[in-house]
Design a protein around this motif. Structure first.
Motif, PDB file in Angstrom:
ATOM      1  N   ALA A  71       6.598   8.367   7.128  1.00 47.99           N
ATOM      2  CA  ALA A  71       5.465   7.433   7.018  1.00 47.99           C
ATOM      3  C   ALA A  71       5.936   6.006   7.318  1.00 47.99           C
ATOM      4  O   ALA A  71       7.096   5.665   7.073  1.00 47.99           O
ATOM      5  CB  ALA A  71       4.887   7.501   5.606  1.00 47.99           C
ATOM      6  N   PRO A  72       5.020   5.176   7.826  1.00 47.97           N
ATOM      7  CA  PRO A  72       5.423   3.793   8.156  1.00 47.97           C
ATOM      8  C   PRO A  72       5.481   2.904   6.915  1.00 47.97           C
ATOM      9  O   PRO A  72       4.730   1.941   6.790  1.00 47.97           O
ATOM     10  CB  PRO A  72       4.322   3.349   9.127  1.00 47.97           C
ATOM     11  CG  PRO A  72       3.132   4.131   8.720  1.00 47.97           C
ATOM     12  CD  PRO A  72       3.620   5.432   8.174  1.00 47.97           C
ATOM     13  N   ILE A  73       6.336   3.265   5.986  1.00 44.83           N
ATOM     14  CA  ILE A  73       6.500   2.431   4.788  1.00 44.83           C
ATOM     15  C   ILE A  73       7.963   2.009   4.687  1.00 44.83           C
ATOM     16  O   ILE A  73       8.861   2.735   5.112  1.00 44.83           O
ATOM     17  CB  ILE A  73       6.068   3.162   3.488  1.00 44.83           C
ATOM     18  CG1 ILE A  73       6.888   4.434   3.255  1.00 44.83           C
ATOM     19  CG2 ILE A  73       4.584   3.475   3.511  1.00 44.83           C
ATOM     20  CD1 ILE A  73       6.716   5.023   1.867  1.00 44.83           C
ATOM     21  N   ARG A  74       8.173   0.838   4.141  1.00 45.46           N
ATOM     22  CA  ARG A  74       9.543   0.334   4.018  1.00 45.46           C
ATOM     23  C   ARG A  74      10.241   1.018   2.848  1.00 45.46           C
ATOM     24  O   ARG A  74       9.584   1.467   1.900  1.00 45.46           O
ATOM     25  CB  ARG A  74       9.530  -1.178   3.796  1.00 45.46           C
ATOM     26  CG  ARG A  74       8.971  -1.935   4.979  1.00 45.46           C
ATOM     27  CD  ARG A  74       9.022  -3.434   4.783  1.00 45.46           C
ATOM     28  NE  ARG A  74       8.283  -4.085   5.843  1.00 45.46           N
ATOM     29  CZ  ARG A  74       8.746  -4.273   7.087  1.00 45.46           C
ATOM     30  NH1 ARG A  74       9.965  -3.874   7.393  1.00 45.46           N
ATOM     31  NH2 ARG A  74       8.011  -4.851   8.010  1.00 45.46           N
ATOM     32  N   ARG A 133       0.830  -1.208   0.000  1.00 49.74           N
ATOM     33  CA  ARG A 133       0.000   0.000   0.000  1.00 49.74           C
ATOM     34  C   ARG A 133       0.863   1.257   0.000  1.00 49.74           C
ATOM     35  O   ARG A 133       0.528   2.259  -0.608  1.00 49.74           O
ATOM     36  CB  ARG A 133      -0.951  -0.014   1.203  1.00 49.74           C
ATOM     37  CG  ARG A 133      -2.214  -0.808   0.913  1.00 49.74           C
ATOM     38  CD  ARG A 133      -3.183  -0.734   2.046  1.00 49.74           C
ATOM     39  NE  ARG A 133      -2.739  -1.500   3.194  1.00 49.74           N
ATOM     40  CZ  ARG A 133      -3.450  -1.651   4.307  1.00 49.74           C
ATOM     41  NH1 ARG A 133      -4.616  -1.078   4.419  1.00 49.74           N
ATOM     42  NH2 ARG A 133      -2.991  -2.362   5.316  1.00 49.74           N
ATOM     43  N   GLY A 134       2.026   1.158   0.686  1.00 49.66           N
ATOM     44  CA  GLY A 134       2.957   2.284   0.721  1.00 49.66           C
ATOM     45  C   GLY A 134       3.486   2.576  -0.673  1.00 49.66           C
ATOM     46  O   GLY A 134       3.561   3.727  -1.102  1.00 49.66           O
ATOM     47  N   PHE A 178       7.505  11.141   3.129  1.00 48.93           N
ATOM     48  CA  PHE A 178       7.660   9.701   2.876  1.00 48.93           C
ATOM     49  C   PHE A 178       8.476   9.042   3.976  1.00 48.93           C
ATOM     50  O   PHE A 178       8.196   7.937   4.397  1.00 48.93           O
ATOM     51  CB  PHE A 178       8.351   9.453   1.525  1.00 48.93           C
ATOM     52  CG  PHE A 178       7.546   9.880   0.339  1.00 48.93           C
ATOM     53  CD1 PHE A 178       6.193   9.568   0.253  1.00 48.93           C
ATOM     54  CD2 PHE A 178       8.117  10.591  -0.696  1.00 48.93           C
ATOM     55  CE1 PHE A 178       5.429   9.955  -0.838  1.00 48.93           C
ATOM     56  CE2 PHE A 178       7.371  10.982  -1.788  1.00 48.93           C
ATOM     57  CZ  PHE A 178       6.024  10.672  -1.856  1.00 48.93           C
ATOM     58  N   GLN A 179       9.526   9.754   4.422  1.00 53.15           N
ATOM     59  CA  GLN A 179      10.411   9.185   5.436  1.00 53.15           C
ATOM     60  C   GLN A 179       9.719   9.047   6.791  1.00 53.15           C
ATOM     61  O   GLN A 179      10.061   8.180   7.578  1.00 53.15           O
ATOM     62  CB  GLN A 179      11.663  10.064   5.583  1.00 53.15           C
ATOM     63  CG  GLN A 179      12.574  10.030   4.387  1.00 53.15           C
ATOM     64  CD  GLN A 179      13.471   8.818   4.380  1.00 53.15           C
ATOM     65  OE1 GLN A 179      14.453   8.762   5.085  1.00 53.15           O
ATOM     66  NE2 GLN A 179      13.110   7.815   3.606  1.00 53.15           N
TER      67      GLN A 179
END
Lengths: 244, 279
Positions: free
Chosen positions: A92-95, A2-3, A89-90
């Protein structure tokens, strides 16, 4: 996942907002090359048994897909240095892999749009080529490779000016020497050896073979895919370096 | 809610943080006060996953900011010091992308955007491109965006810097309202009156170290209640008094110009560090 889609959607929204300008901008260079080299210089010239226009268009497709995929680096740098959206983006809880995948997909999308425009221009010019599965596979691999390179470099550069330097040193020479405008086989052997190290040389050869309805060499696909995956991994590793 | 243990951060030749220890309680509005370059933004960057610490540990809502970074990030909403909205996109699109980045389903995103735009009084500007908004409106969009995923902790890094006094007060009201709804707020500022008006506790940061930490009232009470500014031999000197009467007695002997005022946090910072907080 989703990220990655969120990052990709943002790039698509930006592209959509600037679609007219982008389309016009993407069409300028191929049109100029077609007029100057195809209609002007290449009139009546035969290369590898085909008209120069037929030879040139697959080369322009390889070149434009490279340039537009690599242009995602500029978008990333504008977001990073000018609008500071990279922080969003950094935080946010995305890999990191989701971020890289989203940006690479955006690069590929831009490249495909540019390729579609050249195909329209080619059709309007009366040049019929084969746009088969081999052709599209080569285009996507070429775009994937250069979009991955773009994301990696965009993470390493410290300013927008550095990015322009990289374009001047890597992309512009490749655009002219990577088999876009002339067959690399006509160069002296030492030059051929050097030019065969460029990924665009392989992309141009593969795209051209596929567009001529020939079966391209499997080794070229493997090379483009292998190099693309390597650069994608490098891009992933570079994201953390962009953090303070 | 926020726990910081011996936190240090080095940037090549600069030591930005030098062993910070701090505990912020749930639901608290905590102000982190210090001059430019004292380490305020660096602390926020580490807590929100934008920078790595050189040494020490930090936890947000029990999650380690490095070892459990994705979980820790879900707990945080960040309003950075610089505007970082997508100027090409509309207000709605900015909020929607944020919701997607925080894995919110479509139905929840739509409802939350409506709710937050009403909350920050920007419902009518939802389809305006961000580039058409004023500075105060952009700041409110940033606050709404930070609240999109209903974070437990809201980090506000100099939220009113560069805004005019009217807009600044409007942002303060919004911050108070957010805290009253149960959020923990970690605020950095170099505006003394902002910390005095908003914060329940204040930490003074100077040169990467916390030099004082208490409620604004307790910090100010250390000096007194009244402050008398006067020019002595060409230099401004401030004397503190426990009561108005004590100050009046001193004033009786005064001959030159003076100003009698209430003690403020600037006085405390000056007394502790010998420096001014403001730019």
């Amino acid at each position: 996942m989703r990220g990655c889609l969120a990052v990709y959607r943002r790039e698509l929204l930006i592209l959509k907002k600037k679609l007219l300008k982008q389309t016009a901008s993407m069409s300028v260079s191929p049109l100029l090359y077609l007029v100057a080299f195809g209609l002007g210089m290449g009139q009546g010239v035969q290369v590898e048994g085909r008209s120069y226009m037929e030879f040139l268009i697959p080369g322009l497709i390889a070149m434009s897909s490279m340039i537009q995929a690599f242009a995602i680096a500029s978008e990333i740098n504008i977001a990073r240095f000018y609008w500071r959206i990279f922080e969003e983006f950094q935080a946010a809880p995305i890999r990191n892999i989701a971020y890289v995948t989203g940006e690479v997909l955006a690069g590929i999308t831009r490249a495909l749009l540019a390729v579609a425009l050249i195909i329209v221009i080619a059709l309007l010019s009366g040049v019929a080529l084969s746009y088969n599965l081999y052709f599209w596979l080569a285009v996507v691999l070429n775009s994937f490779l250069f979009a991955s390179l773009a994301v990696g470099l965009a993470m390493l550069v410290k300013s927008h000016a550095d990015q322009a330097l990289l374009t001047n040193f890597f992309i512009t020479p490749m655009a002219f020497l990577g088999g876009t405008f002339f067959p690399v086989d006509r160069m002296p052997p030492w030059a051929q050896q050097v030019l065969n190290l460029l990924p665009l040389t392989h992309a141009a050869k593969t795209i051209r073979s596929a567009a001529f309805g020939l079966e391209p060499a499997a080794s070229s696909y493997l090379l483009l895919a292998g190099l693309g995956i390597g650069l994608f991994v490098l891009a992933f590793l570079c994201v953390n370096r962009a953090r303070e | 809610m926020i726990k910081i243990e011996n936190l240090s951060k080095d940037y090549r030749t600069i030591q930005a943080l030098k062993g910070i220890n701090l505990h912020v309680r749930e639901g608290e509005l905590f102000a982190y006060l210090g001059p430019n370059g004292s380490g305020k933004t660096t602390t926020i960057k580490i807590l929100t996953g934008l920078a790595y610490p050189t040494a020490g540990d930090a936890y947000v809502h029990g999650y380690h900011v490095v070892k459990e970074t994705l979980e820790a990030k879900k707990q945080c909403g960040l309003v950075p010091q610089t505007f970082n909205l997508d100027h090409e996109l509309t207000v709605h699109e900015n909020l929607d992308i944020h919701g997607r980045l925080f894995h919110m389903p479509a139905s929840r995103r739509a409802a939350r955007i409506d709710e937050l735009l009403a909350y920050v009084d920007l419902a009518e500007r939802r389809h305006s491109p961000v580039k058409q908004l004023s500075g105060g409106m952009k700041r409110r969009v940033m606050v709404a965006r930070a609240l999109m995923h209903a974070p437990r902790i809201l980090f506000l890094d100099e939220p009113t810097v560069g805004l005019d006094p009217t807009i600044r007060r409007r942002i303060w009201s919004l911050v108070k309202k957010i805290q009253q709804n149960g959020s923990t707020i970690f605020l950095t500022t170099h505006y003394i009156e902002e910390a005095e008006f908003l914060a329940e506790r204040v930490a003074f940061l100077d040169d990467g170290r916390i030099v004082a930490l208490d409620t604004p009232q307790n910090l100010m009470a250390r000096l007194g209640v009244w402050a008398l500014d006067e020019i002595v031999d060409g230099n401004m000197e401030t004397t503190f008094f426990r009561s108005r009467e004590e100050a009046n007695r001193h004033l009786g002997r005064q001959q030159g110009g003076f100003t009698l005022r209430r003690v403020n946090l600037e006085d405390v910072f000056l007394a502790v560090t010998g420096k001014k907080v403001g730019p």
